[in-house]
Enzyme design. Structure first.
Site, PDB file in Angstrom:
ATOM      1  N   ASP A  86       0.812  -1.211   0.000  1.00 36.82           N
ATOM      2  CA  ASP A  86       0.000   0.000   0.000  1.00 36.82           C
ATOM      3  C   ASP A  86       0.849   1.266   0.000  1.00 36.82           C
ATOM      4  O   ASP A  86       0.329   2.359  -0.160  1.00 36.82           O
ATOM      5  CB  ASP A  86      -0.956   0.001   1.201  1.00 36.82           C
ATOM      6  N   ASP A 395     -11.534  -6.762  10.313  1.00 30.14           N
ATOM      7  CA  ASP A 395     -11.505  -8.227  10.328  1.00 30.14           C
ATOM      8  C   ASP A 395     -12.625  -8.809  11.192  1.00 30.14           C
ATOM      9  O   ASP A 395     -13.347  -9.705  10.747  1.00 30.14           O
ATOM     10  CB  ASP A 395     -10.138  -8.764  10.734  1.00 30.14           C
TER      11      ASP A 395
END
Ligand SMILES: *[C@@H]1O[C@H](CO)[C@@H](O)[C@H](O)[C@H]1NC(C)=O
Ligand SMILES: *[C@@H]1O[C@H](CO)[C@@H](O)[C@H](O)[C@H]1NC(C)=O
Ligand SMILES: *[C@@H]1O[C@H](CO)[C@@H](O)[C@H](O)[C@H]1NC(C)=O
Ligand SMILES: *[C@@H]1O[C@H](CO)[C@@H](O)[C@H](O)[C@H]1NC(C)=O
Length: 685
Positions: A86, A395
């Site tokens: 990223d 998550d």
């Protein structure tokens, strides 16, 4: 009334924590039976490694993780490793090229000598302590592989030091041309490169065996599109990988979590391919363990209870949360498939025909689109497909939605840990991480996805979600309990029953039972006595700093005032800092509002206790002291323990001279707050 309210809350909350104690389930796998039945049809596994910043997460650390997962004991042609960068950094890409080169020696070496663990650096450290065998051939091979590793390391570190890629290297690799249009970390095209194509007959290691596929991906970033942090990059990986290797199983690891057990994939598949129950299982979570823990785990001893007790208990209630790194998913459930009774999911290995017909270059070009910003617009990505957006802990949120679709999950915690990462080494890192965790779980609790409304989730699981969801709400009762009794101690006003009265019994029972229980549980989970004491300190610090801020931030966010932000915690530290860490000296060093709150509370308690002692001494000379002990015993105990638990903080405020002490500004603020607090209290009293 306030104290009563706090006590009621603690009581209710205790009931919630029992869902995480009730039905501990432990699992064992039989990998030889898996091979007997399925060795030739084992599914393809796509492994996602995510990194975000070449400075905070050094490329060498990331490459060790990549190499450790490339070398899994699993048919190589079925493994594909994807690195999502990223940071969009050339340095990481360059490091990956070098690692791919090194893998050609490393993977055969691992197989030949059954190396464990398969992260090169961890392996070299582990054999430095073992006496190396005298076998000449082996010693020779080791010297060779060590030298290649050193060469790779030197090249990568030099490039990192330089800050860019030398022109000589750049011109040799056409992949670097992708960076020609690079504007900044937040504004660039998709960079996608299949570094090793497992189907290519030329992609072989030094022994002539196939290599796993290795892919570099930096998804497109544009200022006008929100990138959704890690969830965004995971979703891009899911799409791109479905086009390239389309493994039926997906493993996600953080870039600092190397594989410590080359059999972990097989462990997970034992659960997924179990003929009786396997088809109900959507994901298999391994615990997050850490490599560089000190003996008494100054900061994260609470992880011990989470991974050794609580997640095992949730496994008994249809499955643990998805907590991020170290989790194996079925691809189709991650992409939104609902559970239907009697439907067996097919895990068999197959090669897509379409894939065979395209060249690798066409495939790269085709797949780039999938990682573009605009791709997700008006799709279900981030909602019903892939990882869910809009929560600080994407998550857990995603795991919840999978469980709401009827799936169960499994917790596997073998004695030899499957994944090892880098633990937070400063107090601030830990508190910031806790802020994010508690904020995310509180968001889930307050959202319309609250598990209480789902009919697919068992009661035990609901209580489990409520228990973590309510983490941040603990701040208020805890603050009340740490401040009010101390202030009243100073004033000589009793808030708890006398020692000589029978009403002391419930209090004494709760204190003794609770703390004996938690102490024994901690020892049982493998901790040390001092570790438990550290855990109590972190219990207090989390609640009286991280949780306050996460509570306020979440409420503000709901009212539309602020945007939650994802903070990457640093994974490196300077020399002095790591020395202090190894000596278990608490690290403050920074000026943070989290510390100001902690210091102020500690100082207030110190004032109260000092004031009380002064009073008690003068009373002692007059002979009224026995009466004071009788009426105030519990308050003295509470305030005294708070002082003991805060000792490292007082040292950091007043005694220490090193860089890890608390800055002077915080010392001043906390003193001012103490005086202010006492004055207000005196006034209102
Ligand atoms: C890869 O994705 C592109 C664009 O979506 C598509 O046209 C192509 O068929 C896909 N290839 C494979 C092998 O799935
Ligand atoms: C922990 O990890 C850091 C960074 O990798 C390292 O510098 C330090 O020596 C490690 N400490 C221990 C106790 O392993
Ligand atoms: C406890 O866990 C086991 C194993 O997962 C399960 O079979 C059993 O039903 C659970 N008991 C309760 C009361 O949930
Ligand atoms: C990691 O793996 C090694 C074997 O390679 C083992 O000795 C060690 O105990 C493992 N570490 C943990 C924390 O389980």
């Amino acid at each position: 009334m306030g104290l009563l309210g706090a006590e009621l809350w603690f009581g209710l909350y205790w009931i919630l924590t029992q869902s995480c104690r009730w039905n501990l389930t432990f699992r064992q796998t039989f990998k030889d039976r898996l091979s007997q039945r399925f060795e030739n049809e084992l599914p393809g596994v796509d492994i996602f490694v995510t990194t975000a910043d070449p400075i905070i997460e050094p490329p060498m650390m990331v490459m060790n993780t990549v190499l450790s997962v490339m070398a899994y004991d699993y048919p190589t042609e079925k493994i594909s490793v994807y690195l999502s960068d990223d940071g969009g950094s050339e340095l990481t890409y360059y490091a990956l090229l070098e690692a791919a080169e090194f893998a050609k020696q490393w993977i055969p070496y691992c197989k030949k000598y059954s190396v464990e663990p398969r992260s090169p650096v961890a392996y070299f450290v582990s054999i430095a302590t073992d006496a190396v065998g005298v076998d000449d051939k082996k010693a020779n091979d080791l010297a060779v592989i060590k030298k290649s590793y050193k060469d790779m390391e030197t090249k990568i570190e030099n490039a990192v030091k330089l800050g860019h890629i030398p022109e000589k290297v750049r011109s040799k690799q056409k992949g670097f041309s992708q960076w020609d249009s690079h504007l900044s970390k937040r504004d660039h095209d998709t960079y996608l490169q299949v570094v090793i194509d497992g189907r290519d007959p030329k992609a072989i290691d030094v022994e002539g065996l196939v290599l796993p596929t290795l892919v570099y991906l930096a998804r497109e970033k544009r200022p006008q599109y929100h990138h959704n942090f890690k969830a965004g990059s995971m979703n891009a990986l899911i799409r791109v990988s479905s086009n390239i290797s389309n493994g039926k199983v997906i493993l996600n690891v953080d870039c600092d979590m190397y594989s410590n057990n080359s059999m972990a994939i097989r462990d997970a598949l034992c659960c997924l391919m179990d003929e009786e129950k396997g088809h109900e299982v959507a994901f298999i979570q391994f615990p997050q363990n850490f490599e560089n823990l000190t003996k008494n785990e100054l900061y994260i001893s609470f992880m011990r209870t989470i991974s050794e007790v609580e997640l095992h208990a949730l496994d008994g209630f249809d499955g643990p949360f998805y907590v991020g790194s170290g989790c194996f998913h079925r691809r189709d459930t991650l992409c939104g498939r609902k559970f239907t009774k009697g439907c067996k999911s097919d895990m068999k290995w197959e090669i897509s025909r379409k894939r065979e017909e395209t060249t690798i270059h066409e495939l790269e070009e085709d797949s780039k689109v999938l990682a573009n910003c605009a791709y997700e617009q008006n799709t279900e990505w981030g909602k019903e497909m892939g990882l869910k957006y809009g929560c600080a802990i994407e998550d857990v949120f995603t795991g919840l939605s999978i469980q709401c679709r009827g799936w169960r999950s499994v917790y596997l915690n073998p004695t030899r840990k499957a994944f090892l990462g880098v633990a937070p080494t400063t107090l601030l890192q830990m508190l910031v991480q806790q802020k994010r965790w508690s904020e995310g779980s509180f968001q889930i609790l307050l959202s319309r996805h609250n598990p209480a409304f789902s009919d697919q989730i068992s009661l035990g699981q609901k209580l489990g979600y409520a228990y973590v969801g309510a983490w941040s709400m603990n701040f208020l009762p805890t603050l009340f309990y740490t401040v009010i009794p101390s202030l009243y101690l100073l004033k000589g006003i009793s808030l708890f029953p006398r020692v000589s009265s029978p009403w002391i019994i419930p209090f004494a029972y709760v204190i003794i039972a609770k703390y004996t229980g938690s102490f024994l549980e901690f020892l049982w989970a493998g901790g040390s006595a001092l570790g438990w004491w550290n855990d109590q300190r972190m219990w207090l610090y989390k609640r009286s700093s991280s949780y306050i801020f996460s509570f306020i931030d979440t409420i503000l966010y709901l009212l539309g005032y602020s945007d939650s932000a994802f903070v990457i915690t640093a994974k490196t530290s300077d020399e002095d800092e790591s020395q202090r860490y190894e000596k278990e000296i608490m690290e403050f060093g920074a000026s943070s509002p989290l510390f100001s709150v902690l210091a102020s509370l500690a100082v207030l308690n110190l004032y109260c206790f000092a004031g009380f002692v002064k009073e008690a001494i003068s009373l002692g000379s007059k002979g009224g002291i026995a009466e004071v002990y009788d009426t105030m015993a519990l308050q003295i105990l509470l305030c005294g323990i708070l002082i003991l638990i805060n000792l490292p903080l007082y040292q950091a405020l007043y005694l220490r001279k090193d860089k890890g002490k608390l800055p002077g500004s915080i010392a001043l603020k906390s003193m001012a707050f103490g005086v202010f607090g006492l004055t207000c209290f005196n006034f209102s009293y």
